[in-house]
Structure formats: structure tokens, C-alpha cells
Design an enzyme around this catalytic site. Structure first.
Site, PDB file in Angstrom:
ATOM      1  CG  ASN A 226      -2.166  29.026  18.456  1.00  0.00           C
ATOM      2  OD1 ASN A 226      -1.746  28.666  17.628  1.00  0.00           O
ATOM      3  ND2 ASN A 226      -1.599  31.164  17.999  1.00  0.00           N
TER       4      ASN A 226
ATOM      5  CG  HIS B 152      -7.393  34.019  21.736  1.00  0.00           C
ATOM      6  ND1 HIS B 152      -6.911  33.433  22.487  1.00  0.00           N
ATOM      7  CD2 HIS B 152      -6.459  34.499  20.772  1.00  0.00           C
ATOM      8  CE1 HIS B 152      -5.473  33.840  22.247  1.00  0.00           C
ATOM      9  NE2 HIS B 152      -5.382  34.043  20.983  1.00  0.00           N
TER      10      HIS B 152
ATOM     11  CG  ASP C 187      -4.063  39.557  15.123  1.00  0.00           C
ATOM     12  OD1 ASP C 187      -2.837  40.307  15.837  1.00  0.00           O
ATOM     13  OD2 ASP C 187      -4.268  38.577  16.088  1.00  0.00           O
ATOM     14  CB  ILE C 188      -3.262  45.549  17.323  1.00  0.00           C
ATOM     15  CG1 ILE C 188      -2.606  44.625  18.236  1.00  0.00           C
ATOM     16  CG2 ILE C 188      -5.146  45.593  17.629  1.00  0.00           C
ATOM     17  CD1 ILE C 188      -2.492  45.201  19.296  1.00  0.00           C
TER      18      ILE C 188
ATOM     19  CG  HIS D 212      -5.270  33.307  16.224  1.00  0.00           C
ATOM     20  ND1 HIS D 212      -4.596  34.921  16.148  1.00  0.00           N
ATOM     21  CD2 HIS D 212      -4.884  32.788  17.162  1.00  0.00           C
ATOM     22  CE1 HIS D 212      -4.070  34.857  17.160  1.00  0.00           C
ATOM     23  NE2 HIS D 212      -4.635  33.903  17.624  1.00  0.00           N
TER      24      HIS D 212
ATOM     25  N   GLY E 243       2.376  29.587  20.813  1.00  0.00           N
ATOM     26  CA  GLY E 243       2.311  30.299  20.346  1.00  0.00           C
ATOM     27  C   GLY E 243       1.349  31.258  20.849  1.00  0.00           C
ATOM     28  CD  GLN E 244      -2.882  30.709  25.364  1.00  0.00           C
ATOM     29  OE1 GLN E 244      -2.966  29.205  25.312  1.00  0.00           O
ATOM     30  NE2 GLN E 244      -4.197  31.438  25.605  1.00  0.00           N
TER      31      GLN E 244
END
Length: 117
Positions: free
Chosen positions: A90, A103, A35-36, A105, A96-97
């Protein structure tokens, strides 16, 4: 069409190689990348190569690929040497998506509180 790449989807562009990502693992059906904006020392996203809006849509349309995401998250956690970790999906902006491509996390490397924020 459901499952088809979307021109305006960030994750579809990562799958297609149009946007670079720090890929840690790739299978026939999934891509896992860092994750960035990490929320833990280890924060890796595991995404299906097919486009579905969220985890619920993916599970309804392609349950085998939904299972692939969980299997790959476990494998990545083992490779990252995580003793314990959290897998979060999410679903919806209220949860929070922010990228509307299913996907997971994978979060680890620190203590996790319950209930989550």
C-alpha cells in the site's frame, strides 16, 4: 536522512527491538512478522530494516532491498506452506497505508477476490 531510523516510526522500533513482534524470519536487510490485525489466516508483514516512507521510495533509493522484500515474502510463503498468496504494497493513505515505513503484506490461507477492495 533517508534510510535512517525514525524515532516516531513503529516499524523502526520493531527493527530496533524496542517494540515486540511475532517475528517469523529475519535477514540482514529484512524482518518478517505476523500482523497484529490479520486480514487473512496468514498475514505477515515483510519490512526493510532501513526506513523509507513507502515502496516507491524504497525501490528508487535501494532497489536491491526492495527485491529482498519480495524474495523473503516468497520464502516465508513457502515456510508457511501457502499454495497461493498475495503480496500487497500500500502506498499512500488513500491506498490504506497506515505505517509510513515501506512494507509488504503477505496474505494467504483463504481465497482472494479480484479486484481487491
Amino acid at each position: 536522512m533517508v534510510g535512517e531510523p525514525q524515532d516516531d516510526c513503529l516499524f523502526c522500533k520493531i527493527v530496533a527491538g524496542q517494540i515486540p513482534a511475532d517475528v517469523v524470519q529475519e535477514t540482514e536487510t529484512t524482518v518478517a512478522f505476523r500482523d497484529i490485525n490479520p486480514q487473512a489466516p496468514t498475514h505477515i508483514l515483510v519490512i526493510p530494516k532501513v526506513h523509507h516512507r513507502d515502496a516507491a521510495a524504497l525501490a528508487a533509493a535501494e532497489p536491491g532491498i526492495a527485491a529482498d522484500i519480495l524474495r523473503e515474502a516468497g520464502q516465508v510463503a513457502a515456510e508457511e506452506k501457502l499454495d497461493s498468496y498475495r503480496i500487497v504494497f500500500n502506498t499512500g493513505s488513500g491506498a490504506g497505508q497506515t505505517v509510513f515505513h515501506a512494507h509488504a503484506h503477505l496474505l494467504g490461507g483463504r481465497g482472494m477476490q479480484w479486484p481487491p477492495g
